[in-house]
Scaffold this active site. Structure first.
Site, PDB file in Angstrom:
ATOM      1  CD  GLU A 108      -2.533   1.733   0.312  1.00  0.00           C
ATOM      2  OE1 GLU A 108      -2.366   2.900  -0.134  1.00  0.00           O
ATOM      3  OE2 GLU A 108      -3.349   0.926  -0.160  1.00  0.00           O
ATOM      4  CG  ASP A 152       5.045   2.800  -7.144  1.00  0.00           C
ATOM      5  OD1 ASP A 152       4.183   3.652  -7.399  1.00  0.00           O
ATOM      6  OD2 ASP A 152       5.461   1.959  -7.978  1.00  0.00           O
ATOM      7  CG  ASP A 205      -8.969  -3.578  -4.748  1.00  0.00           C
ATOM      8  OD1 ASP A 205      -9.524  -2.983  -5.692  1.00  0.00           O
ATOM      9  OD2 ASP A 205      -9.484  -3.693  -3.610  1.00  0.00           O
TER      10      ASP A 205
END
Length: 228
Positions: free
Chosen positions: A101, A127, A148
């Site tokens: 994340e 990243d 996602d």
């Protein structure tokens, strides 16, 4: 809706995020993470906190259930409220889970309000594209890669290009699968088509899975599922 009674603002990250509660389709309380004007994640509360709220979460679960590895190694890119890592832990308690994340404030919000620690995952604040490229170079292997990652309503383009698709193919263990969540805002399927083409150049099999969820949004979600 009763979100005003449970409103929190996560500031200091890449973009402000709101955390609040709403009534679900059956009247049950659901806590949501809103960023860039769209829901980024959601969780039930209490005993149901590990259950998937959105249909595309359940679609990720069905892909995971088809992975033959007895102790699957799972990479989730785009942690958000950790709905997918929690689902993995609930379905496959023996799984090893890495979560990437980019936004530290989202990680903090997930731990504070979305029961992220119940996923027992290894969390990397990084990243997503840099992580998958580096992992591929190191020879890392996963049985499931779940994508996602969004910036507001926009999917992260670097995770859907040709170089990323080749990295996913290197990262997947035999019998593994990649599943990427894609939204078609206003019916615009151009990003979906481009991502599908990139995956088809790197994988032998690519499947498009509709994940309609009329109770939670007007835009359609799809999973692109790729297997070697």
């Amino acid at each position: 809706m009763f979100g005003k009674l449970d409103l929190h603002i996560a500031r200091g990250g890449l973009r402000p995020a709101l955390v609040y509660a709403v009534s679900g389709p059956d009247g049950e309380p659901v806590r949501v993470l809103l960023s860039g004007g769209v829901f980024q994640s959601a969780t039930y509360l209490g005993k149901r906190r590990m259950e998937p709220v959105f249909e595309y979460y359940r679609a990720f679960g069905r892909v995971l259930e088809g992975v033959p590895a007895p102790s699957p190694r799972v990479l989730v890119v785009g942690g958000g409220g950790f709905a997918v890592p929690k689902l993995v832990r609930a379905l496959r308690p023996e799984a090893s889970i890495d979560v990437v994340e980019i936004d530290p404030k989202v990680i903090e919000a997930a731990r504070r309000w979305f029961f992220a620690d119940d996923a027992s995952a290894h969390v990397y604040c990084a990243d997503g594209f840099d992580f998958i490229r580096g992992a591929a170079l190191r020879g890392k292997k996963y049985d499931l890669i779940a994508l996602d990652a969004f910036s507001g309503a926009e999917p992260v383009a670097s995770l859907a290009g040709d170089e990323a698709a080749r990295a996913y193919a290197q990262l997947l263990a035999p019998g593994g699968a990649l599943a990427g969540n894609v939204v078609t805002p206003g019916g615009d399927a151009s990003f979906l088509r481009d991502f599908q083409c990139a995956l088809e150049a790197a994988f032998a099999r690519v499947e498009l899975v509709p994940c309609c969820d009329d109770d939670w949004g007007a835009d359609d979600n799809y999973l692109l599922v790729a297997r070697a």
